[in-house]
Write an enzyme that holds these catalytic residues in place. Structure first.
Site, mmCIF file in Angstrom:
data_model
loop_
_atom_site.group_PDB
_atom_site.id
_atom_site.type_symbol
_atom_site.label_atom_id
_atom_site.label_comp_id
_atom_site.label_asym_id
_atom_site.label_seq_id
_atom_site.Cartn_x
_atom_site.Cartn_y
_atom_site.Cartn_z
ATOM 1 C CE LYS A 187 -30.141 -15.964 -21.541
ATOM 2 N NZ LYS A 187 -29.471 -17.182 -21.112
HETATM 3 C C1 LIG Z 1 -34.273 -18.736 -25.268
HETATM 4 C C2 LIG Z 1 -34.048 -19.172 -23.862
HETATM 5 N N1 LIG Z 1 -35.092 -19.608 -23.144
HETATM 6 C C3 LIG Z 1 -34.964 -19.990 -21.867
HETATM 7 C C4 LIG Z 1 -33.757 -19.965 -21.221
HETATM 8 C C5 LIG Z 1 -33.658 -20.475 -19.825
HETATM 9 O O1 LIG Z 1 -33.143 -19.569 -18.927
HETATM 10 P P1 LIG Z 1 -32.408 -20.093 -17.573
HETATM 11 O O2 LIG Z 1 -31.101 -20.674 -17.983
HETATM 12 O O3 LIG Z 1 -32.278 -18.861 -16.741
HETATM 13 O O4 LIG Z 1 -33.303 -21.091 -16.962
HETATM 14 C C6 LIG Z 1 -32.630 -19.507 -21.912
HETATM 15 C C7 LIG Z 1 -31.317 -19.471 -21.255
HETATM 16 O O5 LIG Z 1 -30.284 -19.754 -21.780
HETATM 17 C C8 LIG Z 1 -32.769 -19.119 -23.270
HETATM 18 O O6 LIG Z 1 -31.710 -18.714 -23.986
#
Ligand SMILES: Cc1ncc(COP(=O)(O)O)c(C=O)c1O
Length: 373
Positions: A187
């Site tokens: 990210k």
């Molecule tokens: C659009 C979207 N939503 C939710 C998430 C979930 O985040 P995390 O991996 O920190 O749980 C991501 C992560 O890749 C994402 O790209």
């Protein structure tokens, strides 16, 4: 036969420097590894960056989305509308609370939810809408807010890929409703694992703080739990890294925008559709650089040939409703969401991060041109 590539270009890389190390070490040496002073400092800086009144750091973007479902009162029998062109967590958060995900199709230009399709998907069981800012491009917030207000449905924004993006001149996170960010190492900023939920509502913020901390009440003692909660806390070491990352957020965003602009320039005439450019209302925060191949292309073969030449790519993103567990659980099939499915079949993410080497970038584009020929 193709010779094994000597050059390797990875898909992404975090920007980590001595300042991050210094902050992490400082927290380690303090011995205060959780529920210390570093978490609130990180939250303050993040709220400032997002233009939000409140910010609750959590252990992941997924955890933030799950808690947002609790804020919206989502439960068994409810429906939650979201985008099929997203990461699975955008839909899984509804399932965690016993609700059913309902997918509305996307706009092929932005890859974000088409508000008319969302409106058409609303039923008397719709309990929340999860709008996604996919690839860091802001979703159609005003029409979505308007239809949510008209139907009395809470809006949750999945801005996990979009820290730093702006809609109508204001940063995502500043528009009032719960907005979720994520900090996995690919990210814009990273805390290793981690996430956050911003909101302008004090009551929502208090609930988030309690829910992430095992349902403890602000006034209660450590072993008194007022509600069913979770351990979704972000530890202080991760928060320290987050502070270092936020200190250079402007540089990270500028670096990513520069790399993206160079890709768009280098790819002119290559026969791929570049990501949508910004306009007055939408300013992207660059998360990934995704091109769309011409209709009928064998995207997976292109990816395999790029890999043989040392260039990592990713098929961002498969449509959620066609994931095996979604088909099994809900009977979703091809053809239900044609725009999303077409995008999923043709989109390809190229290596991308703030400090991508110019020569490597040139090599990626040259390789793509060769493979496409
Ligand atoms: C659009 C979207 N939503 C939710 C998430 C979930 O985040 P995390 O991996 O920190 O749980 C991501 C992560 O890749 C994402 O790209």
């Amino acid at each position: 036969m193709i010779q094994p590539a000597t050059r390797r270009v990875p898909l992404s890389a975090p920007w980590l420097d001595e300042r991050d190390e210094e902050l992490v070490l400082e927290t380690l040496r303090s011995g205060w590894l959780s529920l210390g002073p570093t978490g609130p400092r990180f939250e303050e800086l993040l709220a400032e960056a997002a233009g939000a009144r409140h910010c609750a750091a959590v252990s992941s973007g997924t955890a933030g989305l799950h808690l947002s479902m609790r804020l919206a009162g989502v439960g068994p029998g409810d429906e939650v509308i979201t985008s099929p062109f997203s990461f699975v967590a955008s839909a899984n958060c509804a399932i965690y609370e016993g609700a059913t995900p309902v997918f509305a199709d996307v706009d092929p230009r932005t890859y974000n939810l088409d508000p008319a399709a969302v409106e058409a998907a609303i039923t008397e069981r719709t309990k929340a809408i999860v709008a996604v800012d996919i690839f860091g491009y802001p979703c159609e917030l005003d029409p979505l807010i308007e239809l949510c207000d008209r139907h009395g449905i809470p809006l949750v924004e999945d801005a996990c890929e979009a820290l730093g993006a702006r809609y109508k001149g204001r940063p995502l996170g500043s528009h009032g409703h719960p907005t979720v960010f994520a900090f996995y190492p690919n990210k814009q900023i990273t805390t290793g694992e981690g996430g956050a939920v911003t909101t302008n509502d004090e009551g929502e913020h208090e609930l988030l703080v309690s829910l992430r901390n095992q349902g403890r009440l602000e006034t209660s003692s450590w072993l008194l739990h007022g509600r069913l909660g979770y351990n979704y806390r972000l530890d202080d070491v991760s928060a320290a890294l987050g502070i270092g990352q936020l200190e250079k957020l402007d540089r990270i965003l500028a670096g990513r925008a520069e790399v993206a602009a160079r890709y768009t320039q280098l790819l002119a005439g290559a026969g791929v559709e570049p990501p949508l450019a910004d306009d007055e209302d939408h300013v992207r925060s660059w998360f990934v650089y995704v091109v769309k191949l011409p209709a009928g292309s064998d995207r997976d073969a292109v990816a395999a040939q790029m890999q043989e030449r040392g260039v990592a790519t990713a098929p961002y993103v498969p449509s959620i409703h066609l994931q095996p567990y979604m088909r099994d659980r809900y009977g979703f099939r091809e053809g239900m969401l044609p725009v999303s499915e077409d995008c999923s079949a043709r989109t390809l993410a190229l290596p991308f991060h703030a400090r991508l080497d110019r020569d490597d970038q040139g090599y990626v584009v040259e390789t793509l041109r060769t493979v496409l020929q």
